[in-house]
Each structure stands twice: as structure tokens, then as C-alpha cells.
Write an enzyme that holds these catalytic residues in place. Structure first.
Site, short mmCIF file in Angstrom:
data_model
loop_
_atom_site.label_atom_id
_atom_site.label_comp_id
_atom_site.label_asym_id
_atom_site.label_seq_id
_atom_site.Cartn_x
_atom_site.Cartn_y
_atom_site.Cartn_z
N GLY A 199 -3.98 26.15 -39.76
CA GLY A 199 -3.56 26.93 -40.91
C GLY A 199 -3.52 26.14 -42.21
N MET A 200 -2.41 26.28 -42.92
CA MET A 200 -2.27 25.65 -44.24
C MET A 200 -2.35 24.13 -44.14
SD MET A 200 -2.33 27.64 -46.66
CE MET A 200 -1.68 26.72 -48.06
N ASP B 216 0.83 -1.21 0.00
CA ASP B 216 0.00 0.00 0.00
C ASP B 216 0.86 1.26 0.00
OD1 ASP B 216 -2.41 -1.22 -0.14
OD2 ASP B 216 -3.16 -0.56 1.81
N ASP C 299 -2.84 32.63 -38.08
CA ASP C 299 -2.74 31.20 -37.88
C ASP C 299 -3.91 30.66 -37.07
OD1 ASP C 299 -1.45 28.97 -38.55
OD2 ASP C 299 0.23 29.21 -37.17
#
Lengths: 472, 508
Positions: free
Chosen positions: B429-430, B36, B294
Site C-alpha cells: 500500500g502506501m 545420534d 490494500d
């Protein structure tokens, strides 16, 4: 020959029992490797949040094991016995059956089920009959067991489920081997027959201990080379393919923590136990094979050369540790076998801590340890059962061993004190059995030494001090 | 009984131990069975702690169970007191040993007679509260203990510091990015001219606790840990507290303005508007990021949020308010705090999910089909299966939440980290367009690399199946080495024997 009778107590080894406060993992951790080994199983750990969080955070298994492992989390109503255990377990197991449909549900009892005296062994057969799915009960609790012994409790329970008769009638046989036949499809009958030849006639042998499949194949092959046929392994990849164990079969363990399984197989299944050193390290593997051969009256061939070859291939590692000392704090019960192998490699070992020492089941291993110490002419280690970690750290301070093999809780603090450490748990999970895997043990053992060698030129204090050089 | 696959919050004793071991020179004794005590592993491994974790288990085994544990626990407390001279020893059971219903308070009282340090029994119900609630309670218990002790000895310092000052409450070991958040909060307070009177419990000595009342106010960044202590100090000494988590640009500003009000009420004359303005525009890049080209494509993207109340609520607000992301649902596993959570995220998301069942969370994610998830490690896992990216924003902790580099979630540097997290979680973004046009990065299946195309080596059935058992990441290496070995020795067929011989020879 068959070691049911205890061998003479090795003289010279010094045994102590400190009964201290020590750290090791909870035995329920066996779920982490057993669920992977037994592919059609479902493990249900019946315990508290404390148990679940351990598997989730310290072992990190929960997230990956999810489809075949779960907690039956005991809540206040279960503890105070306001709820009916049978009904609760039935509800959960029905859900598991519906969602996952495993071949077996393994109930892992915990400290809590012990304390509230939940009668798992009594409930299981009733529920098994009612929901029609095998339920195996293992009490892997921390009150009685440590870490790897969890596997022992599961295998001992499964030993009771192995069929006790090889199928005899053709019909039955046909059915049993239908899948086998399918797999053999396309192979010429003589191939199959050829596979059966090359074995010496001997009584059936079943090996027990959970090992990764490639290691199972390796050890089976090693014995095959001596003409010994392994009739089966406990556990198997699938629960439905547990090996037949008839009265009088020979059994042998591959792990040092399986004393309960061994005694169950002897007492309940009337098997004959081959007590051998464990197949860890080339020395242990050779001794293990030799012992099994001797029981079957076979003269082993090529073993000495084989061992020698392995030692030669290990030389690049062995030279790193020869003459150095190793201290085992004690964690996974593999300590005696590993210490024996490392002493054979030329190390010294002042102390072997171990959570539990079954001198009878490990007698052959202890004898080999003693013999190894004599042959290597090094002092006998002190074997400390249930060590006190605080006292051990004082002893480590005094002894300054070159390497400490320890549980995870102590590794970083020891490293910070300039002591090289290796996690003991890595030996639990790595493939360490057999001839070829000896390399893997040494890969682990030497890693801290090699790491420090890489960093040694930097040191701590001159890490970023530039030596002034003239610039032209 | 509950079928559980995952736990969002740990058991109670973990909370108690997190608080106890965060303090300097405090030792905890666990009255628990073997195994434990994995708290020691978590702390040593995750925090990369150089010192031994100050937690000792007084092991409960079959023998103790039969004979009672009184002597053992008392012995272990007095032993540890003599060995390490801690200021305080905290005794805690676990779920398991708490069922034994032993009179642990009596053990503590008996041990106290022989110990130099103080001894305290952590007062929590292990079946009714979780890690977070237990930690909160234990911190309050320890603070109260030392306030009352100081009061009895007459050395309680209640006189306010001359300059505005703060107690930062709730920074603890094994907290989610707590260490870095703490550094950031201290920097923030220093920038505002506020002295840090104390940080508790992390790194604090229990002897400092009697000086807590000197602070002008208490700051509780995480409501999961420290709120009880702040409320206690308010009721005892009238110290006001701020429990607005300074996460995200807007919430940080709200937190600072509340501090400003509190300080001015006590006679200070502070104006943080310029500071907030400068930080928002020039230090934090988050505000600009949200306005950059962005980030434009984030507009209206769908996300879901799940975590503890503090982080999930703050993240929901950041996504919706600061980045224009559509939060389909937000949820927390802090069921005991659901009222607060619902009020906080009201208006920032379509739906609210309050549950600690990871299955329900996973299903809700699958139904919502978001573009990104912000959740815990569990949701990250779900995301992997559903192929949805996930940023981890809340505990349960993981080694990844203890980065070597500086990664706070709070304050102005925190806003940058969160912006990065969001940016990296979405395809942006792109990239977004290119994926759509070309249908993914890798349109061809990767062809397995082999050492030579005209390989005349034949793997037999057993060897091939053995090869397939080898984990994928090393399989290629094993295959190459085995084939090289076989070629060198003139084998035309690779059998199991050849394979193992190769392993022995070259470590393939």
C-alpha cells in the site's frame, strides 16, 4: 611438581561406572565453537545425513557457519566402497579451496568413517601435498568420545602442527614478525620493550583449550600479574599463528575435557604438563594460578585478597543457593569443576554424572573437590561415569534436588515435574573461566531459582483465582 | 560423497521416530552411537514436551563394535518393556549403525519371546530414503502390522460407521504446524457432520488401528506422510482417500467437493456448496483481502516459492490464483515426488525447480530478484542476505513453527494465517510509495549513544579492541558501566585492567 606422575587417588570420593543408556551431544558439535575460534579454518565433517541434521537442527549452527563449515555426506556408493575415498575427498577439498581458500581444512571423522574404516590419517598427508593446503584430521566420533571431547580430538591433532622451533635467524624472524611490526606501527620502541619487562624469567608456557578471545585475554593478564608470560595458546585465532612448542616447554589445560591433548603434548611434543585444578570459579582460578606459580618457583601475590574480593562481590548470588542441592546428570565434562565451585558456594551435591572420567588428567581438580567438601563439611558426591539416565531420574525422584543440571533432552520433562533445571550446554558456551566470569556461572545457576521466585506467588493452581474484594 | 551445507529433509530414522513417538504408549529403541539420539532434544525442545521422549538409545560404542551388540539390544528392549509397559517397541538403527549389517530382525524376534508388548523393526533403507519417505513407510508398516494382527485374532472391525466418518492420516510430532492443522481439520469435519474415526499417528493408540476400516474415507492432508497408509487401506478394504491438501480457499473447496462426491457415492446425501460459500465469504477473510484496496499493489509483484511438495504446490496456487502475484519459479526438495509437483504447478508459475541443493535455490532466488520469497528457514536466511522478505511455509522445522498461539495453515482459519503471512512479507500500500518517494525509513546513520558528549575518558588501544570484541547487543551497556566505574574511581584512561575491574565490581 610437574604432574606427569599420577597423584595419589583421592580417598573418599565415590566413583561408579553405570555404563547406562545416556544422552549427550555428539562430539562433532565442537565444530560449533571451533570454527568461530579459528577464523581461517574450514571444518569438513565426513559423515552421514544423521551427522549433518544434528548440526543443523539440534545445534542450529549450520545456517550461520555455512561459509566455513560443510558436510562431506557419505552416500551409498561411499559406504559400499564403490567410490574411491581419495578421489572423492580430493574433489570436495579442491572445491572448498576454490570457493573459500581457508588456511587449513579440518577433517572431522565420525562414527561412520570409523565403521567403514576410512583411513583419513593415511589419506590426508597425500592430499595435503597434492592440493597444497594443510589438512588436520580429528576423529570426533561418538563411538569413543562424548560431546566436548570433540574439541580434545581437534586440539590433539593440531598439537602435532605447532612449529617445533622458535625462529632463530634474523631474516626468518623479520619475516615472521612483519605483520606484528605493522601492528606496532606508531608505537614508540620503548613501549614495546616495556611490554616485555615485568615478567619473571621462566621456561616458556603454552596454554591449551578453546576459549572466547576476551577470556583468553583475561587469563593471560591474570598470569601476567604474577610475572608469568604465556608464550601462546592452542588453538590460536588463526591456524597460521599456532604457537611454537619446543621440547621441554610447560603446558597447562584450561578445560577438563582435554586429556588426549594433554597426553599428546607430553608424549609427542615432550612437554611438561602442569596438572592444576581448572580456572573455573574464583577458587579454581586461584588454585590454577598458584599451581602454575609454584612450578615456576614464583610466590603469588594478592591472590587470596583477589579471591576474597570476588567472593564478596558474588554474595548476592551465593546467598540464593547456599544450603541448596545440585544434581549433575552429566553432559559436557565440566561437571567436576562446576560441582567443586558450587560446593564452595555452599551447595551440596549428591551425584555428579559425567560421560567420561579421566582420573589422571583431572586429579588436581578431584583433589580440590575433595578438599572443598571437607572444608565446607558436606558429604562427598558420588561420581557416576556413563550414567543411566533412566536410573538417574529415579534417583532425582528420591532426592528431590533443588537444581538439576542436565542436557536439553531432559530439561522440559523435569521442569514439568517441578524440578528446577539448567541446561548443561549453556556452561559450554558461556564465558565461565577466570575470576570475573564466576559471576556469569552464578547468573546461570541462579536463574531458575530467581525465575521461580518471580512466579512463586502465582503458583499453578491459584494462577487466575481472584480473591473477592469488596468494591466500594 | 556430496558437499552439503544444508539439508531440507532429515535422515530416515528421524521419520521413523516421528511416527513411533507420535503414537501413545509406543517406545522406540535406537541402536546407535552416542550423540545420534538428538531426536529427544528436538522433540523436548521444539514441542515443549512435558514427558520424557519415549526413545531410548542402546548405545553402540567401541566395546559393542568389537563384541557385537546382540545382548545389549535385546536386553534394552526387554528392560524397557518391563519398565514402561509400552504397547509396542519400535527398533531402529541410524545411518551409522545400519552399516554394521547386523541381523536386527533376529534381535526383535528374540526379544519378542520375553516381552509383553509387541516389538517391530522399522523397515527402511537408511541410505536410500529420507525422513519423509521413512516416516511414510513406518506408519504404513505399523498400521499393516496391527491390521494383520487383528485379522489373525478375528477382531478386525470392518463394518462402516452409521454416519459418514474419516481417518485423518499423517498428523505427527515435529511436523510443520501439524498440531494446529489437526485442530482445524477436526473442526472442519465436525462442521460438515463427518465423525473423526481416528487421527493417526499423533495421539493414537495402536489398539485403535484395528478400527481404521470403519471409516468411510481417509484424508491425507500432507502427501509426504500418510499416502502409503492410505493406499494400503484402499487396496485392503477399498477405502477411498482424499489427498488434496485443504490449503487456500480454492484448494479447500476442491478438497471438500471431492469428499462430498466420495460420501455421496457411498449413499450419503450431502451438499457442501452452501458451507463452502459461507466459509469463503464470511469466515475466511482471505477472499476479501485479495479484493481489498490494500492488496491491489500486490498485483504482478514477483515471488518465488520453495518447500516440500504439499506446501510449495499449495502456496504457488494461492499466490497466483487467489492474490494475483506473479510466481517466477516454484520448487520442491522432494525430488522423489517431482512428477506430481510439476503437474500441480503447471500453469501457475514460469519455471519449476526440483533440487535439494540449497546453493542452487539461493542462486535461483538471486537471479529472479523477487519482491518476496515463500520458502523454508534456509530461504529466509538467503532472503536476509539479499534483503528480500521471506515467509516460511514449509519444513525443516524450527522453533518458530511451534508458536504458542493458534496458527494453522489448513482450512479456513489457515487461509487467514496465510493472508497475514503474505501481507506481512511484502511492503504494501502506501508504505510502498513512501519508500519510493523518500528513499527508505532511516536515511541517517544512527549516531552512537554515549552517556555524555563531553566524555573526558580515554580508552586505550587494548581496551578499545577488547570492547570491540564484545557482542554488539551488550557493548553499549559494557561501555557505559565501565566508564561510570572509571569516573567514580577517578581513572582518566580505561585500560584492560580497569575494564575487568569494572566487570568484577559492577558486572559490566
Amino acid at each position: 611438581m610437574t604432574v606427569a606422575q599420577p597423584e595419589t587417588q583421592p580417598q573418599g570420593l565415590n566413583f561408579e561406572c553405570e555404563t547406562g543408556n545416556y544422552h549427550t551431544f555428539c562430539p562433532i558439535s565442537c565444530v560449533a565453537w571451533l570454527y568461530q575460534k579459528i577464523e581461517d579454518s574450514f571444518f569438513l565433517v565426513i559423515g552421514t545425513k544423521t551427522c549433518g541434521y544434528f548440526l543443523q537442527n539440534a545445534m542450529g549452527v549450520m545456517i550461520f557457519a555455512e561459509p566455513r563449515y560443510a558436510m562431506a555426506e557419505l552416500e551409498e556408493g561411499d559406504i559400499s566402497a564403490q567410490l574411491n575415498d581419495y578421489e572423492e575427498l580430493k574433489r570436495l577439498c579442491l572445491q572448498i579451496k576454490r570457493d573459500r581458500n581457508p588456511s587449513v581444512i579440518v577433517w572431522i571423522g565420525t562414527c561412520t568413517t570409523e565403521i567403514i574404516k576410512m583411513d583419513l590419517e593415511g589419506l590426508a598427508p597425500k592430499l595435503e601435498a597434492e592440493i597444497n593446503i594443510p589438512i588436520v584430521v580429528a576423529r570426533a566420533n561418538g563411538l569413543d568420545y562424548a560431546f566436548t571431547q570433540g574439541e580434545d580430538t581437534v586440539l590433539a591433532a593440531m598439537a602435532g602442527r605447532c612449529p617445533d622451533k622458535a625462529p632463530t635467524s634474523d631474516g626468518e624472524k623479520g619475516e615472521r614478525h612483519a605483520i606484528h611490526k605493522l601492528l606496532q606501527f606508531g608505537r614508540k620502541p620503548e613501549d614495546v620493550a616495556a611490554e616485555e619487562t615485568g615478567y619473571v624469567q621462566h621456561p616458556p608456557l603454552v596454554l591449551f583449550g578453546s576459549l572466547p578471545d576476551p577470556v583468553v585475554t583475561q587469563l593471560t593478564l591474570e598470569l601476567k600479574k604474577q610475572g608469568i608470560k604465556v608464550s601462546g595458546w592452542l588453538p590460536t585465532k588463526r591456524y597460521t599463528e599456532l604457537p611454537v612448542i619446543e621440547e621441554g616447554y610447560y603446558v597447562s589445560g584450561v578445560n577438563p575435557f582435554l586429556s588426549r591433548t594433554a597426553s599428546t603434548l607430553m608424549r609427542r611434543r615432550k612437554c611438561k604438563l602442569i596438572g592444576a585444578p581448572f580456572p573455573i570459579g574464583p577458587d579454581g582460578t586461584r588454585a590454577w594460578i598458584e599451581k602454575i606459580c609454584s612450578v615456576f618457583g614464583i610466590t603469588p601475590t594478592g591472590l587470596a585478597e583477589r579471591e576474597q574480593m570476588i567472593w564478596e562481590s558474588l554474595e548476592d548470588y551465593v546467598k540464593l543457593i547456599r544450603g541448596k542441592s545440585v544434581f549433575f546428570m552429566g553432559d559436557n565434562l565440566l561437571e567436576i569443576s562446576l560441582a567443586r565451585f558450587l560446593i564452595r558456594c555452599g551447595m551440596t551435591c549428591p551425584e555428579i554424572g559425567i560421560p567420561y572420567m579421566d582420573k589422571r588428567y583431572q586429579s588436581a581438580e578431584l583433589a580440590l573437590l575433595e578438599k572443598t567438601c571437607h572444608e565446607m563439611d558436606v558429604p562427598m558426591p558420588t561420581i557416576v561415569e556413563k550414567p543411566d539416565n533412566y536410573n538417574q531420574i529415579q534417583r532425582i525422584d528420591d532426592l528431590c534436588p533443588d537444581l538439576v543440571i542436565t542436557g536439553m533432552a531432559h530439561a522440559n520433562p523435569l521442569e514439568a515435574r517441578g524440578i528446577n533445571t539448567k541446561w548443561s550446554v549453556e556452561f559450554t558456551f558461556a564465558q565461565i573461566h577466570g575470576f570475573s566470569n564466576a559471576r556469569d556461572i552464578l547468573e546461570l545457576v541462579t536463574r531458575p531459582l530467581r525465575r521461580n521466585h518471580v512466579l512463586k506467588d502465582l503458583g499453578w493452581d491459584k494462577l487466575v483465582r481472584e480473591t473477592v474484594t469488596a468494591v466500594n | 560423497m556430496k558437499l552439503a551445507y544444508w539439508m531440507y529433509a532429515g535422515p530416515a530414522h528421524i521419520g521413523t521416530l516421528r511416527v513411533a513417538t507420535s503414537f501413545k504408549n509406543v517406545h522406540a529403541i535406537m541402536h546407535a552411537p552416542l550423540g545420534d539420539d538428538y531426536f529427544n532434544v528436538m522433540r523436548s525442545m521444539l514441542e515443549r514436551e512435558r514427558n520424557f521422549t519415549p526413545v531410548t538409545t542402546s548405545v553402540v560404542d567401541r566395546h559393542v563394535l568389537a563384541n557385537g551388540s546382540q545382548e545389549k539390544v535385546v536386553d534394552n528392549i526387554t528392560r524397557k518393556d518391563a519398565e514402561e509397559h509400552p504397547d509396542l517397541i519400535v527398533l531402529t538403527p541410524t545411518c551409522t549403525s545400519s552399516i554394521l549389517q547386523e541381523d536386527l530382525q533376529n534381535f526383535v524376534d528374540r526379544a519378542q519371546i520375553d516381552t509383553k508388548g509387541d516389538v517391530l523393526l522399522a523397515d527402511v533403507n537408511h541410505y536410500r530414503v529420507n525422513e519423509l519417505q521413512a516416516g511414510d513407510r513406518t506408519l504404513q508398516q505399523i498400521v499393516q502390522f496391527y491390521i494383520e494382527k487383528a485379522r489373525k485374532h478375528g477382531d478386525l472391525s470392518t463394518e462402516k460407521t452409521s454416519e459418514p466418518s474419516v481417518n485423518i492420516i499423517g498428523i505427527s510430532t515435529l511436523g510443520f504446524h501439524n498440531q494446529h492443522d489437526c485442530t482445524e481439520l477436526k473442526r472442519l469435519m465436525s462442521d460438515l457432520g463427518i465423525t473423526v474415526n481416528a487421527v493417526i499417528p499423533e495421539g493414537a493408540s495402536v489398539h485403535e488401528l484395528k478400527h481404521l476400516p470403519r471409516a468411510w474415507f481417509n484424508l491425507v492432508p500432507y502427501r509426504e506422510l500418510g499416502l502409503m497408509t492410505a493406499k494400503y487401506l484402499q487396496s485392503e478394504f477399498g477405502i477411498p482417500f482424499v489427498d488434496i491438501c485443504p490449503m487456500g480457499v480454492v484448494e479447500t473447496a476442491r478438497c471438500l467437493r471431492t469428499i462430498q462426491t466420495i460420501l455421496n457415492q457411498q449413499g450419503a446425501l450431502v451438499d457442501y456448496e452452501h458451507f463452502i460459500h459461507d466459509q469463503t465469504l464470511y469466515v475466511s477473510q482471505a477472499a476479501w483481502f485479495s479484493r481489498s484496496i490494500d492488496c491491489q499493489n500486490l498485483t504482478g509483484k514477483k515471488a518465488v516459492v520453495f518447500g516440500d511438495s504439499t506446501h510449495a504446490a499449495a502456496m504457488t496456487k494461492i499466490l497466483t490464483r487467489e492474490m494475483g502475484i506473479h510466481v517466477v519459479w516454484a520448487g520442491t526438495y522432494c525430488k522423489y515426488d517431482s512428477e506430481w509437483f510439476q503437474a500441480q504447478v503447471e500453469g501457475f508459475c514460469d519455471q519449476v525447480l526440483i533440487t535439494d541443493d540449497n546453493g542452487a535455490v539461493g542462486d535461483a532466488i538471486a537471479r529472479a530478484e523477487p519482491s518476496a520469497i515463500f520458502g523454508t528457514q534456509m530461504e529466509r536466511h538467503v532472503g536476509k542476505r539479499l534483503n528480500i522478505p521471506c515467509g516460511v511455509i514449509a519444513a525443516p522445522i524450527h522453533i518458530q513453527n511451534f508458536p504458542i498461539g493458534y496458527k494453522p495453515f489448513l482450512g479456513y482459519e489457515g487461509t487467514n494465517q496465510i493472508a497475514d503471512l503474505v501481507y506481512n512479507s511484502f511492503t504494501l500500500g502506501m508504505e510502498d510509495h513512501l519508500l519510493e518517494i523518500f528513499g527508505g525509513h532511516d536515511t541517517k546513520e544512527v549516531i552512537q549513544k554515549t552517556i555524555s558528549a563531553d566524555s573526558d575518558l580515554n580508552w586505550n588501544r587494548e581496551a578499545q579492541s577488547e570492547l570491540n570484541k564484545i557482542p554488539g547487543f551488550v557493548r553499549g551497556k559494557v561501555k557505559r558501566n565501565t566508564e561510570k566505574f572509571a569516573r567514580d574511581r577517578g581513572f582518566s584512561e580505561i585500560t584492560l585492567d580497569v575494564m575487568y575491574a569494572a566487570k568484577e565490581a559492577v558486572g559490566a
